[in-house]
Enzyme design. Sequence first.
Site, PDB file in Angstrom:
ATOM      1  N   GLU A 170       0.688  -1.473  -0.141  1.00 58.57           N
ATOM      2  CA  GLU A 170       0.141   0.258  -0.423  1.00 58.57           C
ATOM      3  C   GLU A 170       0.426   1.486  -0.407  1.00 58.57           C
ATOM      4  OE1 GLU A 170      -2.973  -0.308   3.153  1.00 58.57           O
ATOM      5  OE2 GLU A 170      -4.008  -2.092   2.102  1.00 58.57           O
ATOM      6  N   GLU A 353      -5.641  -8.440   1.196  1.00 56.30           N
ATOM      7  CA  GLU A 353      -6.133  -8.012   2.250  1.00 56.30           C
ATOM      8  C   GLU A 353      -7.795  -7.843   2.283  1.00 56.30           C
ATOM      9  OE1 GLU A 353      -3.788  -4.825   4.490  1.00 56.30           O
ATOM     10  OE2 GLU A 353      -2.471  -5.297   4.555  1.00 56.30           O
TER      11      GLU A 353
HETATM   12  C1  FCB Z   1      -4.269  -1.837   5.181  1.00 50.15           C
HETATM   13  C2  FCB Z   1      -2.841  -2.074   6.246  1.00 50.15           C
HETATM   14  C3  FCB Z   1      -3.155  -3.317   7.557  1.00 50.15           C
HETATM   15  C4  FCB Z   1      -3.608  -3.387   8.206  1.00 50.15           C
HETATM   16  C5  FCB Z   1      -5.516  -3.240   7.526  1.00 50.15           C
HETATM   17  C6  FCB Z   1      -6.632  -2.918   8.098  1.00 50.15           C
HETATM   18  O1  FCB Z   1      -4.175  -0.657   5.285  1.00 50.15           O
HETATM   19  O2  FCB Z   1      -2.001  -2.830   5.248  1.00 50.15           O
HETATM   20  O3  FCB Z   1      -1.250  -3.302   8.029  1.00 50.15           O
HETATM   21  O4  FCB Z   1      -3.973  -2.050   8.871  1.00 50.15           O
HETATM   22  O5  FCB Z   1      -5.646  -2.026   6.673  1.00 50.15           O
END
Ligand code: FCB
Length: 444
Positions: A170, A353
């Site tokens: 990210e 994620e």
């Molecule tokens: C993302 C991050 C991760 C976590 C989630 C909730 O932006 O990559 O580390 O904090 O959000």
Amino acid sequence: MSTISLPKQSAMMRRDFIYGVATSSFQIEGARDSRIDCIWDTFCAQPNTIEDGTHGDIACEHVKYWRQDVDMIADLGVDAYRLSVAWGRVMNEDGSVNKAGLQFYIDLVDALHAKNIKVFITLYHWDLPQYLEDKGGWLNRDTAHAFAHYTDIVSKALGEDVYSYATLNEPFCSAFLGYEAGIHAPGKTGKGNGRQAAHNLLLAHGLGMRVLRRNVPKSMCGIVLNFSTAYSASESPEDIAATRMGDEYHNHWYIQPLLEASYPDVINHLEPHERPVIEDGDMDIISEKNDFIGINYYTRAVFKSDGNGWFDQVVPQGDGLTAMGWEIVPDAFTKLLVDLNARYELPPIYITENGAAFDDSEVNGEVPDQPRIDYFNSHLRAVDSAMEQGVDIRGYFAWSLMDNFEWALGYSKRFGIVYVDYDTQKRTLKNSALGYKAMLNHRL
Ligand code: FCB
């Protein structure tokens, strides 16, 4: 309790679709004494940065309990584990290698391998060594070269036992939240800073990819980006134009350079001094071919005009939000994937994620987290629907394996499918973990 499931005929129920759980170094490791300081250590020590005043010194003590955590991962029946390497645990300030720190990751990868779990490494999940920040951090393009050197050390040590390497997690968060909005480490502000940090991060990605190609040609190499699907607050031409700008500034700023070697049009709306310095050859480096792109998705973003030729983001209101105050919009996940696939020539995609924070509590050894189960069910279906519409998605990682340090919100937000009691470090599988496990066991 309803559990997590997908229709039997779904492509996501085939064994070749990879399921995993994800974490990152600073959020779980603890053991600050055995690594050098990073920007998050410094940031946490400043007043009013972290909501609950906490830090990452101890976190989930994963460096101490890693063997037990590997057993827990294996017990879930996942195919893969996504973790990040802490730059400051494997390298010292003088450029030498921290042998014990590197060995920690070598042993971790070996143990996962022994249990047949594919390893997805992220090289940079926001924990920049503080001594590099002292030289300008991501505002200094030398940091991109330092990253390439660090990538060389790690990829030579872990080699092709690692199924997949992602350079960055990210870059939006590192650049925008860290150097433009000032709500993440190192807490700098200003559009010019944010844009320059983003450019240097993307450069680091490209330089890192060149190293990975040389060192680990058989591993799948790429990057992890986050997206919040952009929606307009109204049908007014001003809001629609603002939404396009917000989408370009927060989403396409990171993917378009990778795939098309250019920044989106919104760059022309910036003052000259706010635009990044782009040297000859940078865009070639940045657009190095990726074997995959990881997509992190949590929620959508609603934009409106600020009345001044720029955009504002609307803060979600009402019921039905997660503990982060985020809207639950699975359809926006499908739309994101389908739209990106229509807009770009995408490499294979992994959902690296996806998940949600709720105010969980443990009652007699059980953690009933039905809202998280519902979130996973609706979002797995959203991925399935995108695949049916032709998006090439190869895997899905739940964020997160266990509750951990949620950055500026400290330990107050719980994203884990495993509950962590921070007083005792006891891990308890939440009902969502049991549901995930059951679904994985039902695969063909
Ligand atoms: C993302 C991050 C991760 C976590 C989630 C909730 O932006 O990559 O580390 O904090 O959000």
